[in-house]
Write a protein that holds these residues in place. Structure first.
Motif, mmCIF file in Angstrom:
data_model
loop_
_atom_site.group_PDB
_atom_site.id
_atom_site.type_symbol
_atom_site.label_atom_id
_atom_site.label_comp_id
_atom_site.label_asym_id
_atom_site.label_seq_id
_atom_site.Cartn_x
_atom_site.Cartn_y
_atom_site.Cartn_z
ATOM 1 N N UNK A 55 15.360 -11.878 -3.014
ATOM 2 C CA UNK A 55 15.423 -11.093 -1.784
ATOM 3 C C UNK A 55 16.181 -9.793 -2.041
ATOM 4 N N UNK A 56 16.351 -9.029 -0.974
ATOM 5 C CA UNK A 56 17.153 -7.806 -1.057
ATOM 6 C C UNK A 56 18.594 -8.083 -1.470
ATOM 7 N N UNK A 57 19.060 -9.311 -1.307
ATOM 8 C CA UNK A 57 20.421 -9.633 -1.728
ATOM 9 C C UNK A 57 20.608 -9.303 -3.210
ATOM 10 N N UNK A 58 19.585 -9.649 -4.014
ATOM 11 C CA UNK A 58 19.642 -9.352 -5.449
ATOM 12 C C UNK A 58 18.964 -8.029 -5.792
ATOM 13 N N UNK A 59 17.932 -7.681 -5.041
ATOM 14 C CA UNK A 59 17.092 -6.533 -5.369
ATOM 15 C C UNK A 59 16.915 -5.649 -4.125
ATOM 16 N N UNK A 60 17.880 -4.774 -3.835
ATOM 17 C CA UNK A 60 17.803 -3.958 -2.618
ATOM 18 C C UNK A 60 16.538 -3.119 -2.515
ATOM 19 N N UNK A 61 15.915 -2.783 -3.659
ATOM 20 C CA UNK A 61 14.700 -1.954 -3.614
ATOM 21 C C UNK A 61 13.521 -2.668 -2.952
ATOM 22 N N UNK A 62 13.639 -3.965 -2.727
ATOM 23 C CA UNK A 62 12.581 -4.654 -1.986
ATOM 24 C C UNK A 62 12.398 -4.053 -0.599
ATOM 25 N N UNK A 63 13.447 -3.458 -0.052
ATOM 26 C CA UNK A 63 13.354 -2.818 1.262
ATOM 27 C C UNK A 63 12.344 -1.686 1.284
ATOM 28 N N UNK A 64 12.036 -1.122 0.109
ATOM 29 C CA UNK A 64 11.126 0.018 0.021
ATOM 30 C C UNK A 64 9.665 -0.395 -0.083
ATOM 31 N N UNK A 65 9.394 -1.691 -0.194
ATOM 32 C CA UNK A 65 8.012 -2.186 -0.206
ATOM 33 C C UNK A 65 7.551 -2.285 1.242
ATOM 34 N N UNK A 66 6.563 -1.470 1.599
ATOM 35 C CA UNK A 66 6.162 -1.340 3.002
ATOM 36 C C UNK A 66 4.740 -1.864 3.206
ATOM 37 N N UNK A 67 4.614 -2.976 3.922
ATOM 38 C CA UNK A 67 3.284 -3.527 4.181
ATOM 39 C C UNK A 67 2.585 -2.845 5.358
ATOM 40 N N UNK A 68 1.274 -2.923 5.333
ATOM 41 C CA UNK A 68 0.430 -2.622 6.483
ATOM 42 C C UNK A 68 -0.510 -3.800 6.664
ATOM 43 N N UNK A 69 -0.735 -4.196 7.905
ATOM 44 C CA UNK A 69 -1.645 -5.304 8.188
ATOM 45 C C UNK A 69 -2.965 -4.728 8.679
ATOM 46 N N UNK A 70 -4.016 -5.035 7.941
ATOM 47 C CA UNK A 70 -5.358 -4.632 8.352
ATOM 48 C C UNK A 70 -6.136 -5.874 8.754
ATOM 49 N N UNK A 71 -7.403 -5.713 9.092
ATOM 50 C CA UNK A 71 -8.172 -6.832 9.639
ATOM 51 C C UNK A 71 -8.214 -8.018 8.686
ATOM 52 N N UNK A 73 -6.764 -7.876 5.315
ATOM 53 C CA UNK A 73 -5.878 -7.743 4.170
ATOM 54 C C UNK A 73 -4.527 -7.183 4.588
ATOM 55 N N UNK A 74 -3.558 -7.412 3.718
ATOM 56 C CA UNK A 74 -2.253 -6.768 3.823
ATOM 57 C C UNK A 74 -2.158 -5.797 2.653
ATOM 58 N N UNK A 75 -1.785 -4.560 2.942
ATOM 59 C CA UNK A 75 -1.680 -3.523 1.919
ATOM 60 C C UNK A 75 -0.204 -3.203 1.721
ATOM 61 N N UNK A 76 0.260 -3.291 0.471
ATOM 62 C CA UNK A 76 1.647 -2.996 0.143
ATOM 63 C C UNK A 76 1.733 -1.647 -0.550
ATOM 64 N N UNK A 77 2.701 -0.845 -0.114
ATOM 65 C CA UNK A 77 2.957 0.440 -0.746
ATOM 66 C C UNK A 77 4.437 0.551 -1.076
ATOM 67 N N UNK A 78 4.732 1.269 -2.144
ATOM 68 C CA UNK A 78 6.109 1.500 -2.568
ATOM 69 C C UNK A 78 6.157 2.823 -3.326
ATOM 70 N N UNK A 79 7.311 3.476 -3.359
ATOM 71 C CA UNK A 79 7.410 4.777 -4.037
ATOM 72 C C UNK A 79 6.974 4.707 -5.500
ATOM 73 N N UNK A 80 6.077 5.623 -5.872
ATOM 74 C CA UNK A 80 5.614 5.704 -7.245
ATOM 75 C C UNK A 80 4.584 4.670 -7.649
ATOM 76 N N UNK A 81 4.123 3.860 -6.696
ATOM 77 C CA UNK A 81 3.184 2.784 -7.001
ATOM 78 C C UNK A 81 1.856 3.013 -6.286
ATOM 79 N N UNK A 82 0.755 2.642 -6.946
ATOM 80 C CA UNK A 82 -0.512 2.561 -6.248
ATOM 81 C C UNK A 82 -0.459 1.415 -5.241
ATOM 82 N N UNK A 83 -1.277 1.469 -4.206
ATOM 83 C CA UNK A 83 -1.272 0.423 -3.179
ATOM 84 C C UNK A 83 -1.756 -0.902 -3.764
ATOM 85 N N UNK A 84 -1.119 -1.974 -3.331
ATOM 86 C CA UNK A 84 -1.537 -3.326 -3.700
ATOM 87 C C UNK A 84 -2.209 -3.949 -2.491
#
Length: 285
Positions: A55-71, A73-84
């Motif tokens: 969790x963020x307790x060990x890895x604070x950068x997890x807070x920067x992973x931002x999901x979007x919910x589509x019909x 799929x869930x799309x994850x984005x983070x700085x410097x990364x292509x969307x997952x």
């Protein structure tokens, strides 16, 4: 509750779903209520090479992973990364993983998802999906024996927090020369407007005016770990947030942690839709 009344009236001001445990939330206008909380909440989780949750307790950068919910799929984005892109209906290999003291059945989401999290967070990690056949129960010591299911949440299906509690905290932070913080730091599912600060603490149940009545039982104060110290916009840590809470919200019922918000379970109303603006009646038993 207030001495002048046995119940107080509020409304749902905001709703949040957290598809991936400890990553950013998704603010929604409405959400389906299931046995395990809001639909898709904590359905996915990041684990290390031993299958233990991180969790963020060990890895604070997890807070920067931002999901979007589509019909579909869930799309994850983070700085410097292509969307997952995660298909809501697709999983890969069954696995066993650990979240707190529980070993639960899950599904690995495959090599691409694993590499994505490994690259962004800088250590070998994998992404797993909760097995819907798994029955993970909330702590019966707090639910009065009721069987309350949850997925990868810390322990209970829902977290309820009033806006006024955050306003009060920000007043204290401001008096000490600190910037205000957003409610996102506290990762609520249901945000209530119209309650005095911490009135949710004194409620035992909430009735929500959906198409059919929804009843939630507020069963346990939420004992705060250091995650509220993490700025969800930057991943930077500011220890004064939790330190300020500890000055006035320490609660011996939860081992001396700072209580902020209430954990809730679903008493009735599964498959109902919660919406921003719905009326809420909060009452003591």
């Amino acid at each position: 509750m207030n001495s002048s009344a046995s119940a107080v009236r509020a409304r749902i001001a905001r709703l949040f779903v957290y598809p991936v445990k400890s990553c950013a939330g998704v603010e929604v206008r409405e959400a389906l209520l299931t046995e395990t909380g809001l639909d898709l909440d904590r359905a996915w989780m990041v684990v290390d090479g031993e299958g233990r949750f991180v969790t963020q307790r060990q890895l604070p950068r997890m807070a920067l992973v931002r999901p979007q919910i589509r019909h579909s799929e869930v799309v994850l984005r983070a700085p410097g990364m292509l969307a997952l892109h995660l298909s809501i209906d697709s999983v890969e290999e069954p696995v066993k993983v650990r979240v707190w003291g529980d070993e639960v059945a899950a599904y690995d989401m495959g090599a691409v998802a694993a590499q994505w999290f490994t690259d962004f967070l800088g250590q070998p990690l994998r992404l797993v999906r909760f097995d819907p056949e798994q029955r993970r129960l909330s702590d019966a010591r707090w639910t009065s024996g009721a069987e309350a299911l949850n997925q990868f949440s810390d322990g209970f299906p829902l977290l309820v927090l009033g806006e006024a509690a955050v306003d009060e905290l920000n007043g204290r932070l401001g008096a000490a020369g600190h910037a205000p913080v957003g409610i996102e730091r506290f990762r609520p599912n249901i945000v209530l407007a119209g309650l005095p600060a911490h009135e949710e603490d004194r409620a035992a149940r909430m009735t929500i005016a959906a198409a059919e009545p929804v009843e939630l039982r507020l069963v346990k104060p939420c004992g705060r770990c250091p995650i509220p110290n993490i700025d969800p916009a930057t991943g930077e840590v500011s220890p004064h947030v939790l330190a300020t809470l500890m000055q006035y919200r320490r609660n011996d019922l939860i081992a001396g942690k700072a209580a902020f918000g209430m954990n809730a379970i679903v008493a009735r109303g599964v498959e109902q839709t919660l919406r921003v603006g719905q009326q809420v009646d909060a009452a003591a038993d």
